[in-house]
Design a protein around this motif. Structure first.
Motif, mmCIF file in Angstrom:
data_model
loop_
_atom_site.group_PDB
_atom_site.id
_atom_site.type_symbol
_atom_site.label_atom_id
_atom_site.label_comp_id
_atom_site.label_asym_id
_atom_site.label_seq_id
_atom_site.Cartn_x
_atom_site.Cartn_y
_atom_site.Cartn_z
ATOM 1 N N GLY A 1 33.968 47.062 37.915
ATOM 2 C CA GLY A 1 34.927 48.110 37.841
ATOM 3 C C GLY A 1 36.245 47.682 37.629
ATOM 4 O O GLY A 1 36.395 46.371 38.280
ATOM 5 N N ASP A 2 37.232 48.255 37.270
ATOM 6 C CA ASP A 2 38.690 47.792 37.113
ATOM 7 C C ASP A 2 39.412 47.715 38.481
ATOM 8 O O ASP A 2 39.457 48.995 38.931
ATOM 9 N N CYS A 3 40.074 46.857 39.012
ATOM 10 C CA CYS A 3 40.602 46.988 40.144
ATOM 11 C C CYS A 3 41.973 47.849 40.342
ATOM 12 O O CYS A 3 42.140 48.456 41.290
ATOM 13 N N ASN A 4 42.592 47.940 39.154
ATOM 14 C CA ASN A 4 43.763 48.887 39.249
ATOM 15 C C ASN A 4 43.139 50.246 39.265
ATOM 16 O O ASN A 4 43.798 50.951 39.809
ATOM 17 N N LEU A 5 42.048 50.523 38.490
ATOM 18 C CA LEU A 5 41.453 51.945 38.472
ATOM 19 C C LEU A 5 41.048 52.209 39.810
ATOM 20 O O LEU A 5 41.255 53.241 40.524
ATOM 21 N N PHE A 6 40.652 51.248 40.626
ATOM 22 C CA PHE A 6 40.022 51.503 41.887
ATOM 23 C C PHE A 6 41.269 51.943 42.806
ATOM 24 O O PHE A 6 41.029 53.030 43.600
ATOM 25 N N SER A 7 42.099 51.092 42.843
ATOM 26 C CA SER A 7 43.496 51.369 43.688
ATOM 27 C C SER A 7 44.134 52.785 43.246
ATOM 28 O O SER A 7 44.286 53.316 44.078
ATOM 29 N N GLN A 8 44.066 52.905 42.106
ATOM 30 C CA GLN A 8 44.649 54.448 41.604
ATOM 31 C C GLN A 8 43.594 55.568 42.240
ATOM 32 O O GLN A 8 44.261 56.462 42.586
ATOM 33 N N LEU A 9 42.360 55.284 42.214
ATOM 34 C CA LEU A 9 41.394 56.359 42.587
ATOM 35 C C LEU A 9 41.232 56.656 44.130
ATOM 36 O O LEU A 9 40.375 57.528 44.562
ATOM 37 N N SER A 10 41.452 55.319 44.763
ATOM 38 C CA SER A 10 40.800 55.188 45.988
ATOM 39 C C SER A 10 41.852 55.935 47.056
ATOM 40 O O SER A 10 43.017 56.202 46.848
#
Length: 417
Positions: free
Chosen positions: A83-92
């Motif tokens: 997965g994309d780390c930026n996406l993880f940070s946004q959704l986490s």
């Protein structure tokens, strides 16, 4: 070696994503298998983070541990997943300190599950933390916390109705088949993947629907053969997967391959199929759903199937919270006492250091008399008084607090009013 932050509860964090903000496809891109988990723990130890564990299920990927910054935990997960780390940070979501501890209690007791009261999650926590411990990544704090969560989970199961009734992904599959396939006894069912989820689902279908026309396919054929032998079912080698897919009317996919193994090409000229993908990440290519003669259902859609027992479970939530609150208070008390124990040990070591130095000085003196214990003891006591008096003089704004504390500790009986 652990970082200096490791014993400070403020630096205990949980970072994760779950079903509340992400769909199964996104969760699948951040799912962590056993090999990735091992690599993650090795990376953690390399940067002196040796009190970490990961919980990766069909509904969540969460990492728990001590760190200066929660972003360190995010990076550990993202380095091992697709997965994309930026996406993880946004959704986490990120929780720290007591909030992180409370979250683990809620997860472990099924209060945070997609299906309220899901009791399978505690087994997944037990497995995840055992793996971390075996690889040297579970310290005393988290081990004690996990033991408390396990105890609370058992109490809630036994003393409340939070997990009463039959509500799970496996049972939701039964409910779905009941509504969609009224003539299911005449249908051929194929299970791909004979792991825990696949076995539980199969047992539910057999118990509740009376179905026995089930074929098992697993990458390791002996696993399928053993389960088939126990329950009087048919099995086939993985090499015959294409033929079995062609022959089946209903296909349950519960494998754990990193990429889809069920593809549109398998159904080019096939009859109508109902496919239920229980895997995270998905093991059925999403393009399969574009075929007009195939209906594909995944775990998120299954979890929306409500059972009448859910309303009864909701009434048990306050009882569960009360049990959690009681045991969390006990855990936090243990944590505070543990911190005090560290300080008391340091005080003991300091006293021992003063004692040793004083004795050595006397031994080096020509006037030293081994029997003059009383004089030596007096000097040690005076040195301790001097240490305390020096601290009180230095910290003038806190001097009253220090004196009050010393007065209380030694129970002098002196009235400071």
């Amino acid at each position: 070696m652990q970082g200096s932050y490791s014993k400070d509860i403020a630096h205990f964090h949980i970072v994760g994503i779950n079903y509340k903000k992400t769909d199964a496809a996104i969760r699948g891109s951040f799912a962590i298998n056993q090999s990735q988990y091992q690599h993650l723990l090795e990376d953690a130890k390399a940067i002196h983070m040796d009190d970490v564990f990961v919980l990766s299920t069909c509904n969540r990927t969460e990492i728990y541990g001590f760190a200066d910054d929660p972003q360190q935990l995010v990076e550990l997960v993202c380095r091992e997943t697709n997965g994309d780390c930026n996406l993880f940070s946004q959704l986490s979501y990120i929780k720290s300190g007591e909030d992180a501890i409370r979250h683990l209690y809620q997860v472990g007791t099924g209060l945070d599950s997609q299906i309220l009261g899901d009791y399978e999650i505690i087994g997944q926590i037990r497995t995840a933390t055992r793996f971390a411990k075996e690889h040297g990544c579970l310290g005393g704090f988290q081990e004690r916390l996990i033991n408390s969560v396990l105890q609370v989970s058992k109490l809630i199961k036994n003393e409340t109705g939070l997990s009463a009734g039959t509500v799970s992904v496996a049972f939701a599959t039964v409910r779905l088949l009941e509504s969609k396939v009224p003539d299911i006894l005449n249908k051929k069912i194929l299970l791909v993947g004979v792991g825990k989820i696949g076995r539980n689902t199969t047992k539910n279908i057999m118990d509740y629907l009376g179905v026995k026309q089930i074929t098992l396919v697993n990458r390791t054929t002996t696993v399928a053969a053993d389960f088939a032998g126990q329950h009087g079912l048919r099995y086939a080698p993985f090499e015959q997967l294409a033929e079995e897919l062609e022959a089946a009317d209903i296909i349950l996919v519960a494998s754990n391959a990193p990429e889809p193994t069920i593809l549109p090409a398998h159904f080019t000229n096939s009859s109508s199929k109902l496919i239920i993908d229980l895997s995270i990440p998905f093991n059925v290519a999403p393009e399969v759903n574009d075929l007009p003669h195939v209906e594909l259902i995944n775990v998120d859609e299954l979890s929306r199937i409500q059972d009448e027992t859910l309303q009864m479970r909701l009434q048990e939530v306050p009882k569960a919270h009360a049990i959690i609150g009681e045991h969390m208070t006990e855990f936090l008390y243990w944590y505070k006492m543990r911190k005090h124990a560290v300080v008391l040990k340091a005080v003991k070591d300091k006293l021992h250091e003063i004692h040793t130095k004083e004795i050595q000085q006397q031994k080096n003196s020509a006037q030293y008399n081994l029997e003059d214990v009383e004089a030596v003891s007096s000097r040690i006591i005076q040195k301790m008084i001097n240490l305390m008096a020096g601290k009180v003089r230095k910290e003038t704004d806190k001097s009253d607090q220090y004196i009050a504390m010393i007065n209380d500790i030694f129970e002098t009986g002196v009235n400071q009013e």
